[in-house]
Design an enzyme around this catalytic site. Structure first.
Site, PDB file in Angstrom:
ATOM      1  N   ASP A 171     -60.155 -38.314 -20.264  1.00 59.85           N
ATOM      2  CA  ASP A 171     -59.511 -39.115 -19.230  1.00 59.85           C
ATOM      3  C   ASP A 171     -60.178 -38.767 -17.898  1.00 59.85           C
ATOM      4  OD1 ASP A 171     -57.467 -40.619 -17.825  1.00 59.85           O
ATOM      5  OD2 ASP A 171     -56.605 -38.681 -17.299  1.00 59.85           O
ATOM      6  N   ASP A 366     -53.929 -35.672 -19.286  1.00 62.67           N
ATOM      7  CA  ASP A 366     -52.752 -34.979 -18.730  1.00 62.67           C
ATOM      8  C   ASP A 366     -51.602 -35.914 -18.400  1.00 62.67           C
ATOM      9  OD1 ASP A 366     -53.829 -36.293 -16.525  1.00 62.67           O
ATOM     10  OD2 ASP A 366     -53.245 -34.705 -15.129  1.00 62.67           O
ATOM     11  N   ASP A 370     -52.054 -41.082 -21.471  1.00 65.29           N
ATOM     12  CA  ASP A 370     -53.015 -40.489 -22.402  1.00 65.29           C
ATOM     13  C   ASP A 370     -52.392 -40.164 -23.756  1.00 65.29           C
ATOM     14  OD1 ASP A 370     -55.086 -40.443 -20.456  1.00 65.29           O
ATOM     15  OD2 ASP A 370     -54.193 -38.649 -19.569  1.00 65.29           O
TER      16      ASP A 370
END
Length: 472
Positions: A171, A366, A370
């Site tokens: 990410d 995080d 995600d």
């Protein structure tokens, strides 16, 4: 000063530096001031603080870590099934070989006590202690090494899966970047006699009561520069455009989108302006300048990407931001494959595509967005303190918000799996060599017992060697 924190808590007064390496794996001390969190076991290396305890005993982060480590070390890795399957065949085979040795030796030599000694030697040398120790010994040492690096694996299966990873999906926001906007560049209109501090002063005065992240970034930077902010009156927010207010001695000041402030930026500005969020400032209808706010890269992100590539691991970046921003960040980090405009469902689908192509995929993130991709990956890493759903979905938790720490996790896992395979080899090698020798009468039960003990010692010694393995 010089004392350890007894319980998780919040600093009420004072300031100092805390060594939290036992939990985070971060060797550099953390600055602590009023409002900062302090963790059980941290050493105050400089300064003095007063803190209020919030969590005690097993409820502290250290207590949680110890419980998690105990559970993980007691779990069984899939590779342990190799030893289990071997033992299922091995034990009856050894009993059969011992019986056959007794019968054949008695028939050939005609002495039953020699036959019995040879048969007992076969049973002793074949004791599968080393086989049983091969996997759990390495897992216990590997898990301990991971924790010292600030990595919490949920179980041994997650650690083994991490050892096979050859593709990593990352990410962007909060993983590769800090996750909060900062002023990256300032533009001042040449025709206006305004300096940077004045631009900050006017913008922050108008924005100081706003809750938007861009507004907070400008205000915090202005305060950090020691700029005194004047009072703003008649503050009015125009949704989707900006904020305006009256400032004594200046007049009406607008802060917001360039069009709202009547500013047209020149085309020859640095590339950061092409991907940044732009906040313009005008006074009494005259555009004064603008701020480019961007989400900065974490200090170790580029190093982490380099390490992944050096170990033959493919790197993919996925972001909800537009493709231009994704491409810009990827270019800075040396990532060849970047995907922008990705929804949570898109990220999970892309992970599934990589798995279908034969890749063993790790995902790091995080945020709530995600979680689907984390669940879809073969092994997943969440940042401690991120979204709870991401942390609960992940196979492992990283105490530092660092992709570099994830690389440590992958390399420790590889070293642990390699160690397990070495241990299994030692265990099978001793038995394969020892059983024929014992059956033929070359090993007495005493020597066979010593050899069996030596095999267990060699396995344990090799497992302990993991503690000294370098992670580059």
């Amino acid at each position: 000063h010089g004392e350890r924190i007894a319980a998780d808590g919040i600093v009420e007064s004072g300031s100092g530096w805390a060594d939290e390496s036992h939990l985070t794996g971060e060797s550099q001390p953390e600055a602590k001031t009023a409002g900062s969190k302090v963790l059980t076991g941290a050493m105050i290396t400089d300064g003095s603080i007063v803190y209020r305890a919030r969590q005690l005993g097993s409820q502290t982060l250290l207590g949680d870590m110890m419980a998690a480590l105990s559970e993980a070390q007691g779990s069984k890795a899939p590779i342990a099934r190799v030893a289990d399957k071997a033992a299922a065949v091995f034990v009856p085979a050894v009993v059969g070989i011992a019986a056959l040795t007794f019968v054949l030796t008695w028939l050939v030599k005609g002495v039953w006590d020699v036959a019995l000694m040879n048969a007992v030697a076969v049973l002793v040398i074949a004791c599968p202690c080393a086989l049983g120790l091969a996997t759990p010994a390495a897992i216990m040492v590997g898990m301990g090494k991971a924790v010292r690096h600030g990595i919490w694996f949920k179980d041994a299966a997650a650690m083994e899966a991490a050892a096979h990873v050859n593709a990593v999906v990352l990410d962007k926001t909060g993983t590769l970047t800090e996750g909060k906007p900062e002023v990256a560049a300032v533009y001042l209109r040449p025709s206006e006699n305004t300096d940077e501090n004045e631009l900050y002063r006017l913008a922050a005065a108008v924005e100081q009561n706003a809750a938007h992240p861009l507004a907070r970034a400008i205000v915090q930077t202005a305060l950090a520069r020691g700029i005194a902010l004047p009072e703003a009156r008649n503050v009015q927010t125009e949704a989707g455009a900006g904020v305006k207010a009256d400032i004594d001695g200046i007049g009406e000041v607008k802060v917001g989108k360039p069009a709202y402030c009547g500013l047209t930026l020149p085309e020859n500005l640095d590339s950061v302006w092409q991907i940044a969020s732009i906040v313009a400032v005008s006074a009494n209808g005259r555009a004064l300048g603008a701020f480019a706010l961007a989400d900065h890269l974490k200090n170790d992100s580029k190093q982490a990407i380099g390490r992944l590539k050096a170990h033959g691991i493919e790197v993919y970046m996925m972001s909800g931001d537009n493709q231009g921003v994704a491409d810009y960040i990827a270019a800075q980090l040396g990532i060849d494959r970047a995907f922008g405009n990705m929804s949570p469902r898109d990220k999970a689908a892309e992970v599934q595509k990589l798995k279908a192509a034969g890749k063993s995929v790790a995902m790091a993130g995080d945020g709530i967005n995600d979680a689907p991709a984390l669940a879809a990956a073969d092994v997943s890493f969440a940042m401690k303190g991120g979204a709870d759903v991401a942390e609960h979905t992940a196979s492992a938790t990283l105490m530092q918000h660092s992709v570099d720490q994830m690389v440590d996790a992958l390399l420790i896992s590889r070293a642990t799996l390699k160690n397990i395979k070495q241990n299994l080899f030692f265990a099978f090698f001793y038995n394969t060599l020892g059983i024929p020798l014992a059956a033929l009468g070359f090993l007495s039960p005493v020597i066979a017992g010593a050899a069996m003990a030596l095999s267990s010692i060699s396995v344990l010694g090799n497992a302990l060697r993991l503690k000294r393995v370098r992670i580059d």
